[in-house]
Scaffold this motif. Structure first.
Motif, PDB file in Angstrom:
ATOM      1  N   ILE B  71     -13.798  25.574   4.569  1.00 24.53           N
ATOM      2  CA  ILE B  71     -12.729  25.697   5.561  1.00 24.53           C
ATOM      3  C   ILE B  71     -13.367  25.475   6.932  1.00 24.53           C
ATOM      4  CG2 ILE B  71     -10.947  27.209   6.509  1.00 24.53           C
ATOM      5  CD1 ILE B  71     -11.102  28.729   3.778  1.00 24.53           C
ATOM      6  N   GLU B  72     -12.901  24.446   7.625  1.00 28.67           N
ATOM      7  CA  GLU B  72     -13.563  24.061   8.871  1.00 28.67           C
ATOM      8  C   GLU B  72     -13.711  25.253   9.822  1.00 28.67           C
ATOM      9  OE1 GLU B  72     -12.603  20.230  10.375  1.00 28.67           O
ATOM     10  OE2 GLU B  72     -13.066  20.781  12.436  1.00 28.67           O
ATOM     11  N   ASP B  73     -14.898  25.451  10.329  1.00 28.83           N
ATOM     12  CA  ASP B  73     -15.298  26.548  11.228  1.00 28.83           C
ATOM     13  C   ASP B  73     -15.435  27.896  10.521  1.00 28.83           C
ATOM     14  OD1 ASP B  73     -15.272  24.934  13.579  1.00 28.83           O
ATOM     15  OD2 ASP B  73     -13.088  25.109  13.598  1.00 28.83           O
ATOM     16  N   PHE B  74     -14.991  27.987   9.275  1.00 31.58           N
ATOM     17  CA  PHE B  74     -14.999  29.296   8.622  1.00 31.58           C
ATOM     18  C   PHE B  74     -15.869  29.355   7.359  1.00 31.58           C
ATOM     19  CE2 PHE B  74     -11.301  29.500  11.292  1.00 31.58           C
ATOM     20  CZ  PHE B  74     -11.278  30.816  11.744  1.00 31.58           C
ATOM     21  N   GLY B  75     -16.808  28.434   7.256  1.00 32.85           N
ATOM     22  CA  GLY B  75     -17.755  28.493   6.159  1.00 32.85           C
ATOM     23  C   GLY B  75     -17.193  28.041   4.824  1.00 32.85           C
ATOM     24  N   ILE B  98      -1.262  24.345  -6.739  1.00 25.61           N
ATOM     25  CA  ILE B  98      -1.281  25.488  -5.833  1.00 25.61           C
ATOM     26  C   ILE B  98      -2.680  26.073  -5.930  1.00 25.61           C
ATOM     27  CG2 ILE B  98      -0.192  26.944  -7.626  1.00 25.61           C
ATOM     28  CD1 ILE B  98       1.089  28.490  -5.244  1.00 25.61           C
ATOM     29  N   GLY B  99      -3.280  26.345  -4.765  1.00 26.40           N
ATOM     30  CA  GLY B  99      -4.653  26.827  -4.796  1.00 26.40           C
ATOM     31  C   GLY B  99      -4.916  27.798  -3.672  1.00 26.40           C
ATOM     32  N   THR B 100      -6.002  28.532  -3.794  1.00 25.08           N
ATOM     33  CA  THR B 100      -6.312  29.515  -2.778  1.00 25.08           C
ATOM     34  C   THR B 100      -7.815  29.662  -2.582  1.00 25.08           C
ATOM     35  OG1 THR B 100      -5.882  31.782  -2.057  1.00 25.08           O
ATOM     36  CG2 THR B 100      -6.202  31.453  -4.409  1.00 25.08           C
ATOM     37  N   SER B 101      -8.179  30.091  -1.375  1.00 24.73           N
ATOM     38  CA  SER B 101      -9.566  30.357  -1.045  1.00 24.73           C
ATOM     39  C   SER B 101      -9.564  31.413   0.059  1.00 24.73           C
ATOM     40  CB  SER B 101     -10.246  29.076  -0.570  1.00 24.73           C
ATOM     41  OG  SER B 101     -11.599  29.330  -0.273  1.00 24.73           O
ATOM     42  N   GLU B 102     -10.720  31.854   0.479  1.00 25.89           N
ATOM     43  CA  GLU B 102     -10.743  32.865   1.529  1.00 25.89           C
ATOM     44  C   GLU B 102     -11.776  32.489   2.579  1.00 25.89           C
ATOM     45  OE1 GLU B 102     -10.652  36.726  -0.043  1.00 25.89           O
ATOM     46  OE2 GLU B 102     -10.247  37.649   1.894  1.00 25.89           O
ATOM     47  N   ALA B 103     -11.369  32.558   3.850  1.00 23.25           N
ATOM     48  CA  ALA B 103     -12.254  32.151   4.935  1.00 23.25           C
ATOM     49  C   ALA B 103     -13.320  33.195   5.187  1.00 23.25           C
ATOM     50  CB  ALA B 103     -11.442  31.923   6.199  1.00 23.25           C
ATOM     51  N   ASN B 104     -14.537  32.726   5.455  1.00 24.81           N
ATOM     52  CA  ASN B 104     -15.611  33.622   5.885  1.00 24.81           C
ATOM     53  C   ASN B 104     -15.487  33.829   7.397  1.00 24.81           C
ATOM     54  OD1 ASN B 104     -16.780  33.789   3.334  1.00 24.81           O
ATOM     55  ND2 ASN B 104     -17.852  31.842   3.639  1.00 24.81           N
ATOM     56  N   GLU B 105     -16.523  34.395   7.987  1.00 25.60           N
ATOM     57  CA  GLU B 105     -16.522  34.560   9.443  1.00 25.60           C
ATOM     58  C   GLU B 105     -17.078  33.313  10.109  1.00 25.60           C
ATOM     59  OE1 GLU B 105     -18.862  38.104   9.935  1.00 25.60           O
ATOM     60  OE2 GLU B 105     -17.059  39.348   9.992  1.00 25.60           O
ATOM     61  N   THR B 106     -16.570  33.013  11.293  1.00 25.66           N
ATOM     62  CA  THR B 106     -17.144  31.903  12.051  1.00 25.66           C
ATOM     63  C   THR B 106     -18.514  32.356  12.554  1.00 25.66           C
ATOM     64  OG1 THR B 106     -16.165  32.747  14.076  1.00 25.66           O
ATOM     65  CG2 THR B 106     -14.904  31.097  12.870  1.00 25.66           C
ATOM     66  N   SER B 107     -19.343  31.423  12.996  1.00 29.51           N
ATOM     67  CA  SER B 107     -20.679  31.787  13.466  1.00 29.51           C
ATOM     68  C   SER B 107     -20.574  32.661  14.715  1.00 29.51           C
ATOM     69  CB  SER B 107     -21.500  30.525  13.741  1.00 29.51           C
ATOM     70  OG  SER B 107     -20.725  29.587  14.429  1.00 29.51           O
ATOM     71  N   TYR B 108     -19.514  32.446  15.492  1.00 27.03           N
ATOM     72  CA  TYR B 108     -19.311  33.279  16.686  1.00 27.03           C
ATOM     73  C   TYR B 108     -19.085  34.743  16.288  1.00 27.03           C
ATOM     74  CZ  TYR B 108     -16.891  35.398  20.620  1.00 27.03           C
ATOM     75  OH  TYR B 108     -16.499  36.254  21.611  1.00 27.03           O
ATOM     76  N   VAL B 115     -16.584  41.326  16.939  1.00 25.99           N
ATOM     77  CA  VAL B 115     -15.383  40.516  17.145  1.00 25.99           C
ATOM     78  C   VAL B 115     -14.822  39.975  15.825  1.00 25.99           C
ATOM     79  CG1 VAL B 115     -14.447  38.507  18.338  1.00 25.99           C
ATOM     80  CG2 VAL B 115     -16.268  39.848  19.389  1.00 25.99           C
ATOM     81  N   GLN B 116     -13.529  40.130  15.654  1.00 23.23           N
ATOM     82  CA  GLN B 116     -12.857  39.576  14.471  1.00 23.23           C
ATOM     83  C   GLN B 116     -11.706  38.696  14.941  1.00 23.23           C
ATOM     84  OE1 GLN B 116     -13.377  40.228  10.923  1.00 23.23           O
ATOM     85  NE2 GLN B 116     -15.359  40.786  11.760  1.00 23.23           N
ATOM     86  N   LEU B 117     -11.767  37.424  14.640  1.00 29.06           N
ATOM     87  CA  LEU B 117     -10.699  36.509  15.069  1.00 29.06           C
ATOM     88  C   LEU B 117      -9.457  36.660  14.205  1.00 29.06           C
ATOM     89  CD1 LEU B 117     -12.708  33.240  15.732  1.00 29.06           C
ATOM     90  CD2 LEU B 117     -11.708  34.750  17.443  1.00 29.06           C
ATOM     91  N   LEU B 118      -9.673  36.973  12.960  1.00 31.56           N
ATOM     92  CA  LEU B 118      -8.547  37.046  12.019  1.00 31.56           C
ATOM     93  C   LEU B 118      -8.569  38.360  11.266  1.00 31.56           C
ATOM     94  CD1 LEU B 118      -8.889  33.518  10.369  1.00 31.56           C
ATOM     95  CD2 LEU B 118      -7.302  34.156  12.176  1.00 31.56           C
ATOM     96  N   THR B 119      -7.383  38.817  10.880  1.00 29.50           N
ATOM     97  CA  THR B 119      -7.327  39.985  10.010  1.00 29.50           C
ATOM     98  C   THR B 119      -7.675  39.539   8.591  1.00 29.50           C
ATOM     99  OG1 THR B 119      -5.043  39.638   9.402  1.00 29.50           O
ATOM    100  CG2 THR B 119      -5.437  40.918  11.399  1.00 29.50           C
TER     101      THR B 119
END
Lengths: 251, 221
Positions: B71-75, B98-108, B115-119
């Motif tokens: 996921i771009e920017d999210f690992g 139909i598919g799913t994945s989970e974003a990691n943390e951005t390097s920032y 800091v958490q950009l997303l819940t």
């Protein structure tokens, strides 16, 4: 208590058993035909590009296992299996000597369809639209459809659920026009970046027209325009237009 | 003796034939032109009902897949999904997935600590799409000297929706895959797909590319 806890396990086991035995069940009652052409060619796969690895000669009996698109998996008496094209299968005969009746799908089958499924993309007041529908035909001219679409705009996304009636006055035309009338609901979800907005659901009615075009085999193209009226709980009603084009298949 | 019987039979047959011919001609002359036309237009022949035999038709393919998604920017993280395909011809198929994945943390987020950009729920990346595929390069692979399996390389592309970071985005997917047919109903896929959508999550609006590499097991029914 312990007795009940086993039930989901049993159901699970049954489902697993069914799933595993499904391909075997599906191969029941194979049909036997006799080759009437000088020979029929058996390919290694269901396609003209796959090499021919065996031929069944005239008067030889073969068993038909299954059909995939226009190819048939047959087995000779000696246990050789291969895929035979529909044109060659037409040159085989049943046990009573009559030719094996096989039809490739044609425009006539499209007219006689009972079910159709399609997915489409388009535009709804500047928002990208996509969705799918299932249709059931009462006869050549009249059918009913259920559709689910999503419109993705810059500020919100909308979900539409519609039920409509479709009238196709000239089913025999290649570019066959149709008219539609229906109703449904629309649910609006504002984007997360916007504040002080809330989700809402309203009922809608729509009228539309379009074209259905038979392509090949079980495929058809469909283009459509719809005008929607939204009955909101606010003082005035809204209306909007929808354009879409889709690719579908029928049975 | 034999000749005489043959003569007797032949002459009888010839006489009968002549008789038939002459009566036929007589009847034809009796019929008026209109009546004949009517007969030509509406022959009262009972139509034989031809019903196509019921075969086990296996044009649908259903499968589960699992792999990695970037996921771009999210690992990169694990992805999985479900797909259903309809094979219309030997080369064209339609696919719904139909598919799913989970974003990691951005390097920032990783560097700044708190800091958490997303819940957590916004990190869930879920998509559905409808695509059309075309089988090119059909082939055969060999395992040892004894086993041969059919294979197909396919190109695929379509449209769909991605729900990520609290928004639904219109998504275009393009990719290619490899289908290996283990037997006449079981297949293995390797599939590479790029899911592209516009995102303004990190300020500027840009087209994000989200690459997915999966393997799947599916079967025809």
């Amino acid at each position: 208590m312990r007795r009940f806890s086993k039930i989901p396990l049993r159901i699970g086991g049954l489902l697993l058993g069914l799933l595993l035995s499904w391909p075997m069940l599906a191969e029941e009652t194979p049909m036997r035909v006799q080759v009437f052409a000088p020979f029929i060619e058996m390919h290694t796969g269901p396609g003209a590009v796959y090499p021919v690895h065996h031929v069944a000669e005239r008067d030889e009996w073969v068993v038909i296992h299954k059909r995939r698109t226009d190819w048939f998996l047959v087995e000779t008496r000696r246990g050789k299996q291969g895929w035979v094209a529909i044109d060659e299968m037409r040159q085989t005969r049943l046990e009573d000597g009559t030719p094996l009746p096989l039809t490739a799908y044609s425009e006539k089958d499209f007219r006689d369809r009972t079910w159709e499924f399609s997915f489409y993309g388009g535009d709804m007041e500047g928002a990208a639209l996509l969705g799918l529908y299932a249709g059931y035909a009462f006869n050549e001219n009249l059918s009913t459809e259920v559709s689910f679409s999503q419109a993705l705009g810059d500020f919100s996304s909308e979900y539409l659920f519609d039920v409509n009636l479709v009238s196709q006055p000239f089913p025999e035309w290649t570019f066959s026009p149709f008219f539609t009338l229906g109703g449904g609901v629309i649910r609006t979800n504002p984007n997360a970046t916007l504040v002080e907005t809330e989700d809402r659901t309203d009922t809608t009615a729509h009228v539309g027209a379009g074209l259905k075009v038979y392509m090949t085999r079980r495929f058809f193209l469909r283009g459509e325009f719809r005008h929607y009226a939204v009955f909101t709980s606010r003082d005035e009603n809204e209306d909007f237009d929808q354009w879409k084009i889709g690719l579908g298949f029928f049975f | 003796m034999e000749n005489r019987t043959r003569f007797l039979f032949l002459s009888t047959a010839a006489l009968l034939g002549l008789f038939n011919l002459s009566t036929g001609q007589a009847e034809e002359q009796l019929l008026g032109e209109n009546l004949r036309e009517e007969l030509l237009v509406e022959p009262e022949i009972a139509r034989r009902e031809i019903t196509e035999p019921n075969f086990d038709e296996e044009d649908f393919e259903i499968g589960v897949y699992a792999g990695l998604m970037n996921i771009e920017d999210f690992g990169t993280s694990a992805a999985y999904g479900l797909r259903l395909a309809y094979h219309g011809t030997e080369s064209i198929f339609l696919e719904a997935a139909i598919g799913t994945s989970e974003a990691n943390e951005t390097s920032y987020e990783q560097l700044s600590g708190d800091v958490q950009l997303l819940t957590d729920s916004e990190r869930r990346f879920t998509y559905y799409n409808l695509s059309a595929g075309y089988n090119i390069l059909p082939g055969e692979v060999f395992l040892g000297g004894k086993y041969a399996y059919n294979s197909q390389f396919y190109l695929i592309g379509g449209i769909g929706t991605t729900r990520f970071a609290g928004d639904d985005e219109f998504t275009v997917n393009v990719g290619a895959g490899y289908r290996l047919l283990i037997n006449d109903w079981l297949t293995i896929h390797l599939d590479a797909r790029d899911h592209m959508f516009e995102s303004d999550l990190l300020g500027e609006s840009k087209t994000t590319h989200n690459f997915e590499l999966t393997g799947s097991l599916s079967f025809f029914f």
